[in-house]
Motif scaffolding. Structure first.
Motif, mmCIF file in Angstrom:
data_model
loop_
_atom_site.group_PDB
_atom_site.id
_atom_site.type_symbol
_atom_site.label_atom_id
_atom_site.label_comp_id
_atom_site.label_asym_id
_atom_site.label_seq_id
_atom_site.Cartn_x
_atom_site.Cartn_y
_atom_site.Cartn_z
ATOM 1 N N PHE A 123 -59.092 -30.606 -55.735
ATOM 2 C CA PHE A 123 -58.249 -30.083 -56.818
ATOM 3 C C PHE A 123 -58.105 -28.549 -56.514
ATOM 4 N N ARG A 124 -59.131 -27.994 -55.874
ATOM 5 C CA ARG A 124 -58.860 -26.693 -55.543
ATOM 6 C C ARG A 124 -57.765 -26.186 -54.479
ATOM 7 N N ASP A 125 -57.450 -27.082 -53.672
ATOM 8 C CA ASP A 125 -56.231 -27.087 -52.766
ATOM 9 C C ASP A 125 -55.093 -27.387 -53.400
ATOM 10 N N THR A 126 -55.111 -28.162 -54.268
ATOM 11 C CA THR A 126 -53.809 -28.616 -54.922
ATOM 12 C C THR A 126 -53.232 -27.673 -55.932
ATOM 13 N N VAL A 127 -54.291 -27.036 -56.563
ATOM 14 C CA VAL A 127 -53.718 -26.213 -57.752
ATOM 15 C C VAL A 127 -53.786 -24.727 -57.045
ATOM 16 N N GLY A 128 -54.598 -24.381 -55.855
ATOM 17 C CA GLY A 128 -54.755 -22.953 -55.478
ATOM 18 C C GLY A 128 -55.628 -22.092 -56.139
ATOM 19 N N ALA A 129 -56.548 -22.728 -56.801
ATOM 20 C CA ALA A 129 -57.392 -22.052 -57.609
ATOM 21 C C ALA A 129 -58.907 -22.463 -57.433
ATOM 22 N N PRO A 130 -59.845 -21.659 -57.862
ATOM 23 C CA PRO A 130 -61.423 -22.115 -57.802
ATOM 24 C C PRO A 130 -61.485 -23.208 -58.994
ATOM 25 N N VAL A 131 -62.260 -24.027 -58.747
ATOM 26 C CA VAL A 131 -62.300 -25.179 -59.606
ATOM 27 C C VAL A 131 -64.011 -25.630 -59.943
ATOM 28 N N GLN A 171 -52.494 -13.232 -62.404
ATOM 29 C CA GLN A 171 -51.722 -14.423 -62.138
ATOM 30 C C GLN A 171 -51.731 -15.416 -63.417
ATOM 31 N N GLU A 172 -51.952 -14.769 -64.625
ATOM 32 C CA GLU A 172 -52.134 -15.672 -65.541
ATOM 33 C C GLU A 172 -50.790 -16.513 -65.806
ATOM 34 N N GLU A 173 -49.578 -16.240 -65.539
ATOM 35 C CA GLU A 173 -48.296 -17.017 -65.555
ATOM 36 C C GLU A 173 -48.574 -18.395 -64.688
ATOM 37 N N ARG A 174 -49.589 -18.320 -63.823
ATOM 38 C CA ARG A 174 -49.800 -19.574 -63.152
ATOM 39 C C ARG A 174 -50.360 -20.630 -63.631
ATOM 40 N N LEU A 175 -51.405 -20.333 -64.707
ATOM 41 C CA LEU A 175 -52.283 -20.902 -65.547
ATOM 42 C C LEU A 175 -51.748 -22.072 -65.868
ATOM 43 N N LEU A 176 -50.873 -22.286 -66.949
ATOM 44 C CA LEU A 176 -50.604 -23.277 -67.397
ATOM 45 C C LEU A 176 -49.898 -24.666 -66.518
ATOM 46 N N SER A 177 -48.889 -23.913 -65.479
ATOM 47 C CA SER A 177 -48.868 -24.994 -64.722
ATOM 48 C C SER A 177 -49.754 -25.575 -63.773
ATOM 49 N N ALA A 178 -50.768 -24.591 -63.409
ATOM 50 C CA ALA A 178 -51.825 -25.295 -62.626
ATOM 51 C C ALA A 178 -52.716 -26.164 -63.696
ATOM 52 N N VAL A 179 -52.798 -25.891 -64.869
ATOM 53 C CA VAL A 179 -53.566 -26.987 -65.636
ATOM 54 C C VAL A 179 -52.816 -28.144 -65.532
ATOM 55 N N ASP A 180 -51.598 -28.207 -65.884
ATOM 56 C CA ASP A 180 -50.676 -29.455 -65.783
ATOM 57 C C ASP A 180 -51.147 -30.317 -64.496
ATOM 58 N N ARG A 181 -50.901 -29.514 -63.337
ATOM 59 C CA ARG A 181 -51.126 -30.090 -62.217
ATOM 60 C C ARG A 181 -52.603 -31.136 -62.047
ATOM 61 N N LEU A 182 -53.530 -29.867 -62.425
ATOM 62 C CA LEU A 182 -55.064 -30.458 -62.322
ATOM 63 C C LEU A 182 -55.068 -31.542 -63.268
ATOM 64 N N ARG A 183 -54.383 -31.713 -64.560
ATOM 65 C CA ARG A 183 -54.600 -33.031 -65.275
ATOM 66 C C ARG A 183 -54.280 -34.133 -64.759
ATOM 67 N N GLU A 200 -54.043 -34.819 -61.446
ATOM 68 C CA GLU A 200 -54.992 -35.136 -60.324
ATOM 69 C C GLU A 200 -56.421 -35.516 -60.776
ATOM 70 N N VAL A 201 -56.730 -34.965 -61.877
ATOM 71 C CA VAL A 201 -57.891 -35.533 -62.286
ATOM 72 C C VAL A 201 -57.914 -36.922 -62.863
ATOM 73 N N GLY A 202 -56.725 -37.400 -63.464
ATOM 74 C CA GLY A 202 -56.815 -38.565 -63.811
ATOM 75 C C GLY A 202 -56.399 -39.532 -62.729
ATOM 76 N N ALA A 203 -56.055 -39.168 -61.539
ATOM 77 C CA ALA A 203 -55.954 -40.110 -60.292
ATOM 78 C C ALA A 203 -57.530 -40.222 -59.642
ATOM 79 N N LEU A 204 -58.353 -39.250 -59.821
ATOM 80 C CA LEU A 204 -59.656 -39.352 -59.459
ATOM 81 C C LEU A 204 -60.768 -39.335 -60.357
ATOM 82 N N LEU A 205 -60.547 -39.832 -61.469
ATOM 83 C CA LEU A 205 -61.401 -39.914 -62.656
ATOM 84 C C LEU A 205 -62.371 -40.993 -62.373
ATOM 85 N N SER A 206 -62.198 -41.960 -61.671
ATOM 86 C CA SER A 206 -63.238 -42.943 -61.438
ATOM 87 C C SER A 206 -64.332 -42.413 -60.333
ATOM 88 N N THR A 207 -63.921 -41.687 -59.585
ATOM 89 C CA THR A 207 -65.074 -40.737 -58.499
ATOM 90 C C THR A 207 -65.730 -39.958 -59.501
#
Length: 248
Positions: A90-98, A220-232, A234-241
């Motif tokens: 997740f961290r590498d995908t969104v470019g933010a600490p998770v 970097q606040e302008e990145r927050l919403l797009s990062a959240v959408d990407r994280l959502r 990714e989380v859906g794909a790895l929710l089973s883990t």
């Protein structure tokens, strides 16, 4: 030291041999399978039995409770590794600490975090467990709880401002929680730490409330919403883990 290491290795070979027989095995058989002289095997078997790693019953040796605890610890470590691997992805995908957190036994618990030197985690300057009202992780977890459980949490951890932007009181916090859909992400701006914005995504597995969250510096606040959408996504794909590992 070499003698001690050798003894540990021989003891482990005996445990492996005993573990391969569900109904147990006699000392002579275990010695043969472990490749040990019988007197050495007898000595180690007595020690392992005394420490609870083996049990002797009806003339054979079977694994004891202590060996079971070792196996359980290995499973726990495997689960933790799975969580940290997911967070790193997740961290590498969104470019933010998770962050990954759960609400367990009445408290907020940070299970794991993943960051980089370029994107460090938000410094915990106030106890995360006691300031759930002030950060996105806590607000997200509290929003998944029933009213009685939240009230119990507030009684033990009073709502109070820790920055000029923190929600002022329980009434205001409850209004905020009530106005948001349970499945929607929580956005928090400088309520926990000045100069930091955060977002948390709710995850519910059975009766356990959980969340995956990110933080960014204010500039970097302008990145927050797009990062959240990407994280959502990714989380859906790895929710089973995460679902398998949530009981860590």
């Amino acid at each position: 030291m070499p003698t001690l290491i050798g003894s540990v290795q021989r003891a482990l070979r005996l445990l492996e041999a005993a573990g391969s027989h569900s109904g147990g095995a006699p000392a002579k058989q275990l010695a043969r399978e472990a490749g040990l002289p019988l007197p050495t095997a007898y000595h180690l078997l007595r020690t392992l039995t005394h420490e609870g790693y083996l049990r002797r019953q009806s003339g054979v040796f079977v694994l004891g409770d202590a060996a079971g605890r070792l196996a359980g610890g290995g499973l726990q470590q495997k689960r933790r590794s799975m969580i940290l691997d997911s967070l790193a992805h997740f961290r590498d995908t969104v470019g933010a600490p998770v962050y990954f957190a759960v609400f367990r036994e009445g408290e907020i618990e940070i299970v794991g975090v993943s960051d980089t030197p370029a994107n460090p985690v938000c410094e915990e300057w106030a106890d995360v467990r006691a300031t759930g009202h002030a950060h996105a992780i806590g607000q997200c977890l509290l929003g998944q709880l029933d009213e009685k459980t939240r009230k119990d949490y507030y009684e033990r951890h009073p709502v109070e401002s820790i920055t000029p932007y923190t929600v002022r009181d329980v009434h205001a916090l409850e209004q905020r929680i009530g106005s948001r859909e349970r499945t929607q992400p929580v956005i928090e701006r400088q309520e926990y730490a000045l100069g930091t914005v955060c977002a948390a995504i709710p995850i519910t597995v059975g009766d356990i409330a959980a969340t995956v969250a990110i933080s960014l510096p204010l500039h970097q606040e302008e990145r927050l919403l797009s990062a959240v959408d990407r994280l959502r996504s990714e989380v859906g794909a790895l929710l089973s883990t995460l679902s398998f590992s949530i009981s860590i």
